[in-house]
Design a protein around this motif. Structure first.
Motif, mmCIF file in Angstrom:
data_model
loop_
_atom_site.group_PDB
_atom_site.id
_atom_site.type_symbol
_atom_site.label_atom_id
_atom_site.label_comp_id
_atom_site.label_asym_id
_atom_site.label_seq_id
_atom_site.Cartn_x
_atom_site.Cartn_y
_atom_site.Cartn_z
ATOM 1 N N GLU A 207 -0.877 -2.643 -5.394
ATOM 2 C CA GLU A 207 -1.225 -2.646 -3.851
ATOM 3 C C GLU A 207 -2.719 -3.240 -3.736
ATOM 4 O O GLU A 207 -3.345 -3.365 -4.564
ATOM 5 N N CYS A 208 -3.278 -3.733 -2.631
ATOM 6 C CA CYS A 208 -4.460 -4.254 -2.236
ATOM 7 C C CYS A 208 -5.653 -3.030 -2.858
ATOM 8 O O CYS A 208 -5.119 -1.884 -2.486
ATOM 9 N N THR A 209 -6.269 -3.426 -3.391
ATOM 10 C CA THR A 209 -7.298 -2.488 -4.146
ATOM 11 C C THR A 209 -8.502 -2.673 -4.171
ATOM 12 O O THR A 209 -8.955 -3.980 -4.109
ATOM 13 N N TYR B 145 -0.926 4.317 0.008
ATOM 14 C CA TYR B 145 -1.807 5.405 0.747
ATOM 15 C C TYR B 145 -1.396 6.896 0.103
ATOM 16 O O TYR B 145 -1.395 7.810 0.810
ATOM 17 N N ASP C 189 -6.601 4.795 -0.080
ATOM 18 C CA ASP C 189 -6.388 3.262 -0.922
ATOM 19 C C ASP C 189 -6.549 3.458 -2.426
ATOM 20 O O ASP C 189 -7.598 4.407 -2.775
ATOM 21 N N GLN D 4 0.621 -1.174 -0.034
ATOM 22 C CA GLN D 4 -0.176 0.086 -0.106
ATOM 23 C C GLN D 4 0.733 1.309 0.046
ATOM 24 O O GLN D 4 1.844 1.390 0.652
#
Length: 353
Positions: A56-58, A27, A70, A25
């Motif tokens: 990154e986590c989406t 940010y 995010d 992530q």
């Protein structure tokens, strides 16, 4: 003999080497839209020779985000932002995957520069939802209703459709690190008494259903990946164990998952004394041997010879590198030189090699 720079084929996707950029992530998004930072962050690791670039986590919805900064993939503006980056990554000869994700009970947090504390409603926060009302750190989520569970499954499927539109080569489901899907399969958090709680089969139900939804949405030729917390790193009797993961991965393989990346933890502090190079490798190797399927490994892998030995020894199939990639975007190029391979360098930079 297989080595770090052997190609890896998963369905119709062939990676030029066994090095992946781990999802991390940043940010740094606005309204879930990836921007210039994401282009440079992800694109530079593609220029640096990694075979697979993972986002990154989406988030699959606004409520799925952990913070307001995010990335997401639930609307057309986000799809367009991702497509620009995916196209650049492809120009570098790398493949690109999106990690789809729901933060669950960890949602509605402040920016990490503000300590990741719960974000109050009056500051733009929302009520996080989880498998149960079990507190997670300072968060106090509400238990999801059955209708909300169905909505989450639909949102994962729609996010998968959007990923196809953006041109991604593969999808990874983030079912680790204490986020929503992990909050369902771990007994540390899941205290439900309906069909999504209690028994092993009930606690894994949401993850398996999401896998089936996404697998039925994407083309047969597109590989589907899953990141698991293979252990909870907890001694509590309700904790998730490697034995649980071995049972689960057999089911995921039968459901059309092509590679598991084995990580760990997410709810408790990991004992610092065990955190050392390759400390999570045995988790991946155990899954690989039990389920007879490709696995990715993570955890303090920082050296070319270290990574190469893992592949040569058939302990894992993909080396998923996080912090070392932050320190050195050109890890793959440097590793190739160190291992006596021809580095894959963009023509613009070849005068330096």
């Amino acid at each position: 003999m297989k080595h770090l720079f052997s190609p890896l084929r998963l369905r119709d996707m062939t990676l030029k080497n066994r090095i992946a950029l781990s999802p991390m992530q940043q940010y740094s998004a606005v309204d879930g839209i990836p921007g210039q930072w994401h282009l440079v962050h992800l694109g530079s690791r593609a220029v640096g020779g990694a075979g697979l670039i993972l986002t990154e986590c989406t988030a699959i919805s606004p409520e799925a985000m952990c913070t307001l900064y995010d990335t997401g993939i639930w609307n057309e503006a986000q799809v367009a932002g991702w497509k620009f980056i995916v196209d650049f990554v492809h120009q570098q000869g790398a493949k690109m995957g999106v990690q789809l994700w729901h933060a669950g009970g960890k949602a509605s947090s402040k920016h990490p520069n503000e300590g990741m504390k719960p974000l109050p409603l009056e500051e733009g926060g929302w009520i996080p939802k989880s498998s149960s009302a079990t507190p997670i750190n300072a968060h106090h989520p509400q238990a999801m209703t059955l209708q909300e569970i169905q909505e989450v499954k639909n949102q994962f499927a729609q996010a998968a459709k959007n990923a196809i539109k953006a041109g991604f080569d593969t999808i990874e489901l983030h079912a680790a690190h204490g986020y929503l899907l992990h909050q369902f399969y771990s007994g540390l958090i899941n205290k439900r008494t309906d069909e999504y709680g209690g028994s092993f089969e009930n606690r894994i139900r949401l993850l398996v259903e999401v896998v089936n939804e996404v697998r039925n949405t994407i083309p047969d030729e597109m590989p589907l990946l899953v990141r698991l917390s293979a252990v909870d790193y907890s001694n509590e009797p309700e904790a998730w164990t490697l034995a649980d993961s071995l049972k689960l991965t057999e089911i995921l393989k039968d459901s059309g998952v092509d590679l598991i990346t084995a990580s760990g933890g997410g709810f408790v502090q990991v004992d610092p004394s065990i955190v050392k190079p390759n400390y999570q490798l045995p988790l991946a190797t155990a899954i690989r041997e039990s389920a007879n399927m490709p696995v990715g490994t993570v955890g303090m892998i920082t050296d070319a010879h270290q990574a190469n030995a893992i592949i040569e020894n058939s302990e894992a199939d993909l080396i998923v590198i996080a912090r070392e990639h932050l320190r050195n975007p050109y890890f793959a190029v440097d590793a190739a030189i160190e291992l006596g391979q021809t580095p894959d360098v963009p023509w613009q930079y070849k005068r330096a090699y």
